[in-house]
Design a protein around this motif. Structure first.
Motif, PDB file in Angstrom:
ATOM      1  N   ASP A 110      42.674  46.420  28.284  1.00 44.88           N
ATOM      2  CA  ASP A 110      43.570  45.556  29.057  1.00 44.88           C
ATOM      3  C   ASP A 110      42.942  44.177  29.250  1.00 44.88           C
ATOM      4  OD1 ASP A 110      45.413  44.522  30.849  1.00 44.88           O
ATOM      5  OD2 ASP A 110      44.509  45.541  32.564  1.00 44.88           O
ATOM      6  N   PRO A 111      43.549  43.103  28.734  1.00 42.28           N
ATOM      7  CA  PRO A 111      42.977  41.761  28.907  1.00 42.28           C
ATOM      8  C   PRO A 111      42.745  41.391  30.368  1.00 42.28           C
ATOM      9  CG  PRO A 111      44.736  41.717  27.285  1.00 42.28           C
ATOM     10  CD  PRO A 111      44.769  43.083  27.905  1.00 42.28           C
ATOM     11  N   LYS A 112      43.608  41.858  31.264  1.00 43.52           N
ATOM     12  CA  LYS A 112      43.439  41.539  32.688  1.00 43.52           C
ATOM     13  C   LYS A 112      42.191  42.206  33.263  1.00 43.52           C
ATOM     14  CE  LYS A 112      48.341  40.701  33.656  1.00 43.52           C
ATOM     15  NZ  LYS A 112      49.540  41.131  34.426  1.00 43.52           N
ATOM     16  N   THR A 113      41.854  43.383  32.752  1.00 44.97           N
ATOM     17  CA  THR A 113      40.636  44.052  33.200  1.00 44.97           C
ATOM     18  C   THR A 113      39.404  43.293  32.707  1.00 44.97           C
ATOM     19  OG1 THR A 113      41.698  46.220  33.292  1.00 44.97           O
ATOM     20  CG2 THR A 113      39.303  46.195  33.071  1.00 44.97           C
ATOM     21  N   ILE A 114      39.481  42.744  31.508  1.00 43.52           N
ATOM     22  CA  ILE A 114      38.387  41.908  30.995  1.00 43.52           C
ATOM     23  C   ILE A 114      38.179  40.712  31.920  1.00 43.52           C
ATOM     24  CG2 ILE A 114      37.659  40.413  29.095  1.00 43.52           C
ATOM     25  CD1 ILE A 114      39.148  42.300  27.192  1.00 43.52           C
ATOM     26  N   ASP A 115      39.262  40.033  32.269  1.00 45.87           N
ATOM     27  CA  ASP A 115      39.164  38.867  33.161  1.00 45.87           C
ATOM     28  C   ASP A 115      38.620  39.256  34.534  1.00 45.87           C
ATOM     29  OD1 ASP A 115      40.031  36.886  31.404  1.00 45.87           O
ATOM     30  OD2 ASP A 115      42.144  37.207  31.874  1.00 45.87           O
ATOM     31  N   SER A 125      24.680  34.876  42.088  1.00 50.17           N
ATOM     32  CA  SER A 125      23.628  35.867  42.347  1.00 50.17           C
ATOM     33  C   SER A 125      23.868  37.192  41.629  1.00 50.17           C
ATOM     34  CB  SER A 125      23.508  36.130  43.856  1.00 50.17           C
ATOM     35  OG  SER A 125      24.644  36.841  44.335  1.00 50.17           O
ATOM     36  N   ILE A 126      25.038  37.364  41.036  1.00 51.40           N
ATOM     37  CA  ILE A 126      25.387  38.630  40.379  1.00 51.40           C
ATOM     38  C   ILE A 126      24.993  38.564  38.902  1.00 51.40           C
ATOM     39  CG2 ILE A 126      27.275  40.142  39.688  1.00 51.40           C
ATOM     40  CD1 ILE A 126      28.720  39.315  42.237  1.00 51.40           C
ATOM     41  N   PRO A 127      24.118  39.468  38.452  1.00 49.45           N
ATOM     42  CA  PRO A 127      23.700  39.442  37.047  1.00 49.45           C
ATOM     43  C   PRO A 127      24.588  40.243  36.107  1.00 49.45           C
ATOM     44  CG  PRO A 127      22.386  41.057  38.220  1.00 49.45           C
ATOM     45  CD  PRO A 127      23.326  40.440  39.230  1.00 49.45           C
ATOM     46  N   MET A 128      25.376  41.176  36.682  1.00 53.88           N
ATOM     47  CA  MET A 128      26.121  42.112  35.837  1.00 53.88           C
ATOM     48  C   MET A 128      27.325  42.657  36.589  1.00 53.88           C
ATOM     49  SD  MET A 128      24.583  45.613  34.152  1.00 53.88           S
ATOM     50  CE  MET A 128      25.645  46.865  33.427  1.00 53.88           C
ATOM     51  N   ALA A 129      28.397  42.945  35.851  1.00 54.00           N
ATOM     52  CA  ALA A 129      29.595  43.516  36.470  1.00 54.00           C
ATOM     53  C   ALA A 129      30.215  44.542  35.527  1.00 54.00           C
ATOM     54  CB  ALA A 129      30.612  42.428  36.803  1.00 54.00           C
ATOM     55  N   THR A 130      30.929  45.482  36.117  1.00 48.73           N
ATOM     56  CA  THR A 130      31.642  46.498  35.342  1.00 48.73           C
ATOM     57  C   THR A 130      32.904  46.875  36.111  1.00 48.73           C
ATOM     58  OG1 THR A 130      31.383  48.595  34.136  1.00 48.73           O
ATOM     59  CG2 THR A 130      30.361  48.453  36.317  1.00 48.73           C
ATOM     60  N   ALA A 131      33.549  47.991  35.740  1.00 50.19           N
ATOM     61  CA  ALA A 131      34.839  48.318  36.347  1.00 50.19           C
ATOM     62  C   ALA A 131      34.936  49.803  36.691  1.00 50.19           C
ATOM     63  CB  ALA A 131      35.976  47.935  35.391  1.00 50.19           C
ATOM     64  N   ARG A 132      35.876  50.130  37.584  1.00 50.84           N
ATOM     65  CA  ARG A 132      36.144  51.520  37.940  1.00 50.84           C
ATOM     66  C   ARG A 132      37.642  51.711  38.151  1.00 50.84           C
ATOM     67  NH1 ARG A 132      34.575  52.628  44.323  1.00 50.84           N
ATOM     68  NH2 ARG A 132      35.517  50.759  45.193  1.00 50.84           N
ATOM     69  N   ARG A 133      38.061  52.966  37.976  1.00 59.21           N
ATOM     70  CA  ARG A 133      39.459  53.333  38.152  1.00 59.21           C
ATOM     71  C   ARG A 133      39.526  54.606  38.989  1.00 59.21           C
ATOM     72  NH1 ARG A 133      43.346  56.712  35.850  1.00 59.21           N
ATOM     73  NH2 ARG A 133      45.423  55.775  35.650  1.00 59.21           N
ATOM     74  N   ARG A 134      40.444  54.669  39.941  1.00 56.79           N
ATOM     75  CA  ARG A 134      40.557  55.841  40.792  1.00 56.79           C
ATOM     76  C   ARG A 134      40.963  57.060  39.956  1.00 56.79           C
ATOM     77  NH1 ARG A 134      40.668  56.152  46.176  1.00 56.79           N
ATOM     78  NH2 ARG A 134      41.165  53.946  46.463  1.00 56.79           N
ATOM     79  N   GLN A 188      36.382  56.808  38.427  1.00 57.22           N
ATOM     80  CA  GLN A 188      35.865  56.875  37.059  1.00 57.22           C
ATOM     81  C   GLN A 188      35.291  55.525  36.666  1.00 57.22           C
ATOM     82  OE1 GLN A 188      38.791  57.939  34.114  1.00 57.22           O
ATOM     83  NE2 GLN A 188      37.437  57.523  32.391  1.00 57.22           N
ATOM     84  N   HIS A 189      34.117  55.546  36.073  1.00 58.72           N
ATOM     85  CA  HIS A 189      33.552  54.303  35.551  1.00 58.72           C
ATOM     86  C   HIS A 189      34.257  53.932  34.253  1.00 58.72           C
ATOM     87  CE1 HIS A 189      30.219  52.146  33.194  1.00 58.72           C
ATOM     88  NE2 HIS A 189      30.782  51.288  34.022  1.00 58.72           N
ATOM     89  N   VAL A 190      34.687  52.689  34.149  1.00 62.41           N
ATOM     90  CA  VAL A 190      35.312  52.162  32.937  1.00 62.41           C
ATOM     91  C   VAL A 190      34.243  51.359  32.202  1.00 62.41           C
ATOM     92  CG1 VAL A 190      37.128  50.693  31.998  1.00 62.41           C
ATOM     93  CG2 VAL A 190      37.576  52.092  34.028  1.00 62.41           C
ATOM     94  N   ALA A 249      28.058  44.481  40.207  1.00 61.94           N
ATOM     95  CA  ALA A 249      29.363  44.350  40.861  1.00 61.94           C
ATOM     96  C   ALA A 249      30.362  45.231  40.120  1.00 61.94           C
ATOM     97  CB  ALA A 249      29.818  42.897  40.833  1.00 61.94           C
ATOM     98  N   VAL A 250      31.202  45.932  40.886  1.00 59.05           N
ATOM     99  CA  VAL A 250      32.183  46.838  40.286  1.00 59.05           C
ATOM    100  C   VAL A 250      33.579  46.457  40.760  1.00 59.05           C
ATOM    101  CG1 VAL A 250      32.850  49.242  39.928  1.00 59.05           C
ATOM    102  CG2 VAL A 250      30.442  48.672  40.326  1.00 59.05           C
ATOM    103  N   ILE A 251      34.433  46.083  39.807  1.00 59.22           N
ATOM    104  CA  ILE A 251      35.805  45.711  40.162  1.00 59.22           C
ATOM    105  C   ILE A 251      36.708  46.928  40.007  1.00 59.22           C
ATOM    106  CG2 ILE A 251      35.422  43.314  39.528  1.00 59.22           C
ATOM    107  CD1 ILE A 251      37.759  45.288  37.327  1.00 59.22           C
ATOM    108  N   GLU A 252      37.841  46.915  40.677  1.00 59.33           N
ATOM    109  CA  GLU A 252      38.806  48.007  40.579  1.00 59.33           C
ATOM    110  C   GLU A 252      39.924  47.639  39.603  1.00 59.33           C
ATOM    111  OE1 GLU A 252      40.222  49.074  44.430  1.00 59.33           O
ATOM    112  OE2 GLU A 252      38.197  49.231  45.291  1.00 59.33           O
TER     113      GLU A 252
END
Length: 254
Positions: free
Chosen positions: A109-114, A125-134, A180-182, A222-225
């Motif tokens: 999903d391009p929006k998840t990339i953004d 200050s954030i060196p890294m980010a990833t995503a999660r889904r319920r 769930q980790h994406v 950092a973990v985005i939803e």
């Protein structure tokens, strides 16, 4: 967009031809084009990405993508992981931020990339980010192939595991508390290069999860939803799931 004006963002799609469970999967046909082309096409739609390349060690991939105009970077053949392949590309890039988009995610999903990039653009200050889904399917909570993540209230990762975390001691005490980790990763370039040189850590070795190396060395993630439901292609059966999803989408549009 503020920070974007000062930060070139390079999306790298690692594409390994010699997959153990599904050899050549990145070139599997989806609608007349290779699977990895669909990853590239969707990644290019992300608004915050400046440039997108496919990183591979196999001429089969390069030859398949050349007529389609997809930029390909040839990398070494001895990389242990996709992260190492992405780091090799990053060493020769002037991009400030690198995002690793899995080469077997044709529905990315391009929006998840953004959204995954945004924390790095907003907070230096954030060196890294990833995503999660319920997680809504209880079977996935206990499935070791579904990686779970728990986060602090500020959205920073506390731990990733193949086990059901958190453990709910009292039945009914908490519902829909599992995530769930994406597997999409955004890094600052200098951090990615440092991370790729760090030795494997104990918990990483036990769980077989690279991201634990970051936490074990004391760095925040950092973990985005997101609502994006990842369908990675590891087997021919997974490919059929993707094709069925696309057929359903087309019927829905009709």
């Amino acid at each position: 967009m503020g920070a974007l004006g000062q930060s070139k963002v390079l999306a790298v799609i690692p594409a390994r031809y010699a997959s153990t469970r599904f050899p050549g999967k990145v070139l599997a046909d989806i609608g007349g084009k290779p699977l990895v082309w669909h990853v590239y096409d969707r990644t290019c739609r992300a608004e915050l990405v400046t440039e997108t390349v496919v990183a591979t060690d196999d001429e089969h991939v390069a030859r398949a993508l050349e007529p389609l105009g997809v930029p390909v970077v040839m990398t070494r053949t001895d990389h242990v992981s996709g992260t190492d392949r992405v780091a090799e590309v990053a060493r020769n890039s002037d991009a400030a931020i690198i995002i690793n988009v899995q080469g077997d995610e044709p529905l990315i999903d391009p929006k998840t990339i953004d959204a995954t990039l945004r924390p790095l653009l907003d907070d230096a200050s954030i060196p890294m980010a990833t995503a999660r889904r319920r997680i809504t399917d209880p079977a996935r909570v206990t499935d070791p192939n579904t990686v779970k993540v728990v986060c602090a209230p500020n959205g920073r990762a506390l731990y990733f595991s193949r086990s059901p975390i958190p453990f709910v001691r009292e039945a009914g005490a908490a519902e829909s508390c599992h995530w769930q980790h994406v597997g999409i990763y955004a890094y600052r370039r200098d951090f990615l290069l440092r991370y790729a040189e760090l030795p494997t850590t104990p918990l990483e070795g036990l769980e077989k999860l690279e991201q634990l190396r970051v936490l074990e060395n004391g760095y925040p993630i950092a973990v985005i939803e997101t609502e994006y439901e990842s369908i990675g292609v590891d087997t021919p059966e997974d490919l059929e799931r993707v094709l069925a999803h696309l057929r359903g989408t087309l019927k829905g549009d009709g």
